[in-house]
Design a protein around this motif. Structure first.
Motif, PDB file in Angstrom:
ATOM      1  N   HIS A  44       0.959  -1.209   0.015  1.00  0.00           N
ATOM      2  CA  HIS A  44      -0.035   0.047  -0.006  1.00  0.00           C
ATOM      3  C   HIS A  44       0.914   1.361   0.002  1.00  0.00           C
ATOM      4  CE1 HIS A  44      -3.374  -2.594   1.891  1.00  0.00           C
ATOM      5  NE2 HIS A  44      -3.283  -2.501   0.713  1.00  0.00           N
ATOM      6  N   TYR A  45       1.985   1.236  -0.209  1.00  0.00           N
ATOM      7  CA  TYR A  45       2.931   2.408  -0.205  1.00  0.00           C
ATOM      8  C   TYR A  45       2.443   3.465  -1.154  1.00  0.00           C
ATOM      9  CZ  TYR A  45       6.447   5.725  -1.150  1.00  0.00           C
ATOM     10  OH  TYR A  45       7.514   6.933  -1.078  1.00  0.00           O
ATOM     11  N   THR A  46       1.853   3.018  -2.484  1.00  0.00           N
ATOM     12  CA  THR A  46       1.790   4.003  -3.462  1.00  0.00           C
ATOM     13  C   THR A  46       0.348   4.627  -3.149  1.00  0.00           C
ATOM     14  OG1 THR A  46       2.902   2.727  -5.486  1.00  0.00           O
ATOM     15  CG2 THR A  46       1.324   4.307  -5.866  1.00  0.00           C
ATOM     16  N   LEU A  49       1.170   7.200  -0.391  1.00  0.00           N
ATOM     17  CA  LEU A  49       1.842   8.388  -1.030  1.00  0.00           C
ATOM     18  C   LEU A  49       0.806   9.234  -1.784  1.00  0.00           C
ATOM     19  CD1 LEU A  49       4.338  10.093  -1.820  1.00  0.00           C
ATOM     20  CD2 LEU A  49       4.665   8.311  -3.770  1.00  0.00           C
ATOM     21  N   ARG A  50      -0.190   8.565  -2.493  1.00  0.00           N
ATOM     22  CA  ARG A  50      -1.318   9.434  -3.125  1.00  0.00           C
ATOM     23  C   ARG A  50      -1.931  10.305  -2.128  1.00  0.00           C
ATOM     24  NH1 ARG A  50      -2.759   4.757  -6.864  1.00  0.00           N
ATOM     25  NH2 ARG A  50      -1.246   4.811  -8.493  1.00  0.00           N
ATOM     26  N   GLU A  73       3.595   4.581   7.477  1.00  0.00           N
ATOM     27  CA  GLU A  73       5.051   4.704   7.169  1.00  0.00           C
ATOM     28  C   GLU A  73       6.133   4.274   7.769  1.00  0.00           C
ATOM     29  OE1 GLU A  73       6.712   5.591   3.548  1.00  0.00           O
ATOM     30  OE2 GLU A  73       4.412   5.553   3.807  1.00  0.00           O
ATOM     31  N   SER A  88       6.856   9.740   0.611  1.00  0.00           N
ATOM     32  CA  SER A  88       5.667   9.649   1.473  1.00  0.00           C
ATOM     33  C   SER A  88       6.248  10.134   2.909  1.00  0.00           C
ATOM     34  CB  SER A  88       5.048   8.157   1.564  1.00  0.00           C
ATOM     35  OG  SER A  88       3.933   8.376   2.238  1.00  0.00           O
TER      36      SER A  88
END
Length: 117
Positions: A44-46, A49-50, A73, A88
């Protein structure tokens, strides 16, 4: 010109923000995934980040949500095979700096995320 492009790219994050604010972190919570040859990464990093970009671009002032995202994070940074800083983390740190007048108190969302007692 670029602002309109960014707006279009982040438009779908309003729903993610609404979900996270209502307690549904399923789209942005830390979720380890083992990738053969690359090690561990966060699925789920992206998405996180969004959402961080959305908070920054739309100037959303939500200390609790920002601290909770920061905590997710940190989990990624502690377990990811590639433990760099990451955009992020930089955005969330910047956003949290706006709440610094409250961060000196012991029982803040950030302090809970960091494990400060």
């Amino acid at each position: 010109m670029y602002q309109e492009i960014i707006r279009e790219m982040l438009a779908g994050q309003a729903k993610t923000l609404e979900n996270a604010r209502s307690g549904d972190f399923s789209e942005v919570c830390w979720d380890a995934e083992r990738v053969p040859g690359d090690g561990t990464r966060d699925k789920h990093y992206t998405a996180r980040l969004r959402l961080a970009c959305y908070l920054l671009f739309w100037q959303v002032q939500d200390e609790r949500l920002t601290a909770d995202l920061f905590g997710e994070e940190l989990k990624d940074r502690e377990t990811n095979s590639f433990q760099g800083i990451g955009t992020s983390l930089e955005i969330l740190t910047f956003l949290l700096s706006h709440f610094k007048h409250r961060l000196t108190m012991v029982n803040t969302p950030l302090n809970r995320a960091l494990g400060v007692r």
